[in-house]
Motif scaffolding. Structure first.
Motif, short mmCIF file in Angstrom:
data_model
loop_
_atom_site.label_atom_id
_atom_site.label_comp_id
_atom_site.label_asym_id
_atom_site.label_seq_id
_atom_site.Cartn_x
_atom_site.Cartn_y
_atom_site.Cartn_z
N PHE A 52 0.84 -1.20 0.00
CA PHE A 52 0.00 0.00 0.00
C PHE A 52 0.88 1.25 0.00
O PHE A 52 0.61 2.21 -0.74
CB PHE A 52 -0.93 0.00 1.22
CG PHE A 52 -1.76 1.25 1.35
CD1 PHE A 52 -2.84 1.47 0.51
CD2 PHE A 52 -1.45 2.21 2.30
CE1 PHE A 52 -3.60 2.62 0.62
CE2 PHE A 52 -2.20 3.36 2.41
CZ PHE A 52 -3.29 3.57 1.57
N SER A 53 1.95 1.26 0.82
CA SER A 53 2.85 2.41 0.85
C SER A 53 3.54 2.61 -0.49
O SER A 53 3.73 3.74 -0.95
CB SER A 53 3.91 2.23 1.95
OG SER A 53 3.33 2.29 3.24
N GLY A 54 3.94 1.50 -1.13
CA GLY A 54 4.55 1.60 -2.45
C GLY A 54 3.59 2.18 -3.47
O GLY A 54 3.97 3.02 -4.30
N THR A 60 17.93 -2.24 -4.62
CA THR A 60 16.50 -1.92 -4.65
C THR A 60 16.11 -1.00 -3.49
O THR A 60 16.51 -1.24 -2.35
CB THR A 60 15.65 -3.21 -4.59
OG1 THR A 60 15.99 -4.04 -5.70
CG2 THR A 60 14.16 -2.90 -4.64
N ASP A 61 15.35 0.02 -3.80
CA ASP A 61 14.86 0.97 -2.81
C ASP A 61 14.12 0.23 -1.69
O ASP A 61 13.40 -0.74 -1.94
CB ASP A 61 13.91 1.96 -3.51
CG ASP A 61 13.49 3.11 -2.63
OD1 ASP A 61 12.81 2.88 -1.60
OD2 ASP A 61 13.82 4.26 -2.98
N GLY A 62 14.31 0.72 -0.45
CA GLY A 62 13.73 0.05 0.71
C GLY A 62 12.23 -0.13 0.64
O GLY A 62 11.69 -1.12 1.16
N LEU A 63 11.53 0.79 0.00
CA LEU A 63 10.08 0.71 -0.08
C LEU A 63 9.63 -0.48 -0.92
O LEU A 63 8.50 -0.96 -0.76
CB LEU A 63 9.52 2.01 -0.67
CG LEU A 63 8.03 2.28 -0.56
CD1 LEU A 63 7.57 2.25 0.89
CD2 LEU A 63 7.69 3.62 -1.19
N PHE A 64 10.51 -0.97 -1.80
CA PHE A 64 10.15 -2.07 -2.70
C PHE A 64 10.99 -3.33 -2.45
O PHE A 64 10.84 -4.31 -3.18
CB PHE A 64 10.35 -1.62 -4.16
CG PHE A 64 9.49 -0.43 -4.53
CD1 PHE A 64 8.16 -0.59 -4.84
CD2 PHE A 64 10.03 0.85 -4.53
CE1 PHE A 64 7.37 0.50 -5.17
CE2 PHE A 64 9.25 1.94 -4.86
CZ PHE A 64 7.92 1.77 -5.17
N ARG A 65 11.83 -3.31 -1.41
CA ARG A 65 12.74 -4.42 -1.18
C ARG A 65 11.99 -5.62 -0.58
O ARG A 65 11.26 -5.47 0.40
CB ARG A 65 13.88 -3.97 -0.26
CG ARG A 65 15.12 -4.78 -0.42
CD ARG A 65 16.39 -3.99 -0.16
NE ARG A 65 16.49 -3.34 1.13
CZ ARG A 65 16.63 -2.01 1.28
NH1 ARG A 65 16.63 -1.20 0.25
NH2 ARG A 65 16.74 -1.51 2.50
N PRO A 90 7.33 -3.33 5.30
CA PRO A 90 5.97 -3.40 4.75
C PRO A 90 5.28 -2.04 4.63
O PRO A 90 4.44 -1.86 3.74
CB PRO A 90 5.23 -4.29 5.75
CG PRO A 90 6.29 -5.05 6.47
CD PRO A 90 7.47 -4.14 6.52
N THR A 91 5.58 -1.10 5.55
CA THR A 91 4.93 0.21 5.49
C THR A 91 6.00 1.31 5.59
O THR A 91 7.08 1.09 6.13
CB THR A 91 3.93 0.40 6.65
OG1 THR A 91 4.65 0.54 7.88
CG2 THR A 91 2.96 -0.77 6.75
N TYR A 92 5.65 2.46 5.05
CA TYR A 92 6.60 3.57 5.11
C TYR A 92 6.71 4.11 6.53
O TYR A 92 7.80 4.18 7.09
CB TYR A 92 6.16 4.69 4.16
CG TYR A 92 7.14 5.84 4.13
CD1 TYR A 92 8.30 5.77 3.37
CD2 TYR A 92 6.93 6.99 4.88
CE1 TYR A 92 9.22 6.81 3.35
CE2 TYR A 92 7.84 8.03 4.87
CZ TYR A 92 8.98 7.93 4.10
OH TYR A 92 9.89 8.96 4.11
N CYS A 132 10.75 4.51 7.74
CA CYS A 132 11.31 5.74 8.33
C CYS A 132 11.44 5.67 9.85
O CYS A 132 11.39 6.69 10.53
CB CYS A 132 10.51 6.96 7.91
SG CYS A 132 8.82 6.99 8.49
N THR A 133 11.66 4.47 10.37
CA THR A 133 11.91 4.33 11.82
C THR A 133 13.40 4.30 12.14
O THR A 133 13.78 4.36 13.31
CB THR A 133 11.27 3.03 12.36
OG1 THR A 133 11.88 1.92 11.70
CG2 THR A 133 9.77 3.02 12.12
N GLY A 134 14.24 4.15 11.11
CA GLY A 134 15.68 4.10 11.36
C GLY A 134 16.19 2.75 11.83
O GLY A 134 17.37 2.61 12.13
#
Length: 277
Positions: free
Chosen positions: A59-61, A101-106, A131-133, A138-140
């Motif tokens: 969903f975030s992707g 690969t970008d983290g959002l799609f890894r 799984p989510t942004y 973005c939690t580090g």
């Protein structure tokens, strides 16, 4: 800033390597400094996470793709790579796209997916490393499924830093995007003298991780030259500017660099910066 050892090293012709997590981070955070450096020394931007993934997307992707007006991540990242090449070549800067690969799609390794294919198509989140942004990317926090990614980034950073007396600029991961944290962690672990940049525009809303700053005894240095010309460079990343700068206004603010004790004037036991031969 003329007496700052980072500037002194660049003005003395020391090569500059900027570690960029994504296909815009180097120019967003270091564009003005790179414009100054490009006429004085060799400048290379090495960008790590330069690929999107295949559907099905989380969903975030899907939300991110909607923000950029692209339905397909592979097409988006092809366009982003072209934007980056155009901007950096205009600056007279070498570029290197490293293909992670970008983290959002890894995705997790196949053996770790844990669900049949039809489940992953209906609910892609469990198959993704982040799984989510908001709750993951973005939690580090680097996922245990990203150990191989970290190892790959470390190997690349060590190779990029291998020539002696190279100025290595790494993200300080302001904003806590996990891809920025991966590159910062690899730079810390490299054992090389590293300067860090404050990640723009996220530093307009967030502060550096105090534990990271204290651990490396970092101090801030401002760079205020070439700032107005940087705006046009940032706007050339057309796929990203609307999402990054709602309303279209790009703040003209000094770039911030964080230097460790060995890179501060007067701190090196032999006098001067470790970057200088």
């Amino acid at each position: 800033m003329a007496a700052d050892p980072l500037t002194a090293a660049i003005d003395a012709g020391t090569p500059l390597v900027v570690l960029s997590p994504h296909l815009d981070d180097a120019v967003l955070s270091c564009g003005a400094l790179m414009a100054h450096a490009a006429g004085r020394t060799q400048v290379r931007v090495a960008t790590f996470f330069t690929e999107g993934g295949c559907p099905p997307y989380t969903f975030s992707g899907r939300r991110y793709l909607q923000q950029t007006g692209q339905p397909d991540a592979e097409r988006l990242y092809r366009d982003r790579r072209a934007e980056d090449r155009d901007v950096l070549e205009r600056l007279g800067v070498d570029w290197l796209h490293l293909g992670l690969t970008d983290g959002l799609f890894r995705r997790k390794p196949t053996a770790s997916g844990g669900h049949p294919g039809w489940v992953r198509r209906v609910l892609p989140e469990p198959a993704h490393v982040y799984p989510t942004y908001r709750l993951h990317v973005c939690t580090g926090r680097i996922s245990r499924y990203d150990a191989d990614t970290l190892g790959c980034v470390q190997a690349l950073v060590e190779k990029l830093a291998s020539p002696p007396h190279t100025v290595l600029l790494a993200p300080s991961a302001v904003g806590a995007h996990v891809d920025h944290v991966l590159v910062r962690t690899a730079a810390e672990l490299s054992g090389q003298p590293v300067a860090y940049y404050s990640d723009f525009p996220y530093n307009q809303r967030h502060c550096p991780d105090p534990a990271f700053v204290e651990r490396n005894a970092l101090v801030e240095v401002e760079w205020s030259r070439e700032l107005t010309s940087k705006v046009a460079l940032v706007r050339a990343y057309r796929s990203q500017t609307d999402a990054l700068f709602p309303g279209g206004r790009i703040p003209v603010v000094p770039e911030i660099y964080l230097l460790a004790p060995g890179e501060r004037a007067g701190d090196d036991p032999v006098g001067g910066s470790r970057w200088l031969s």
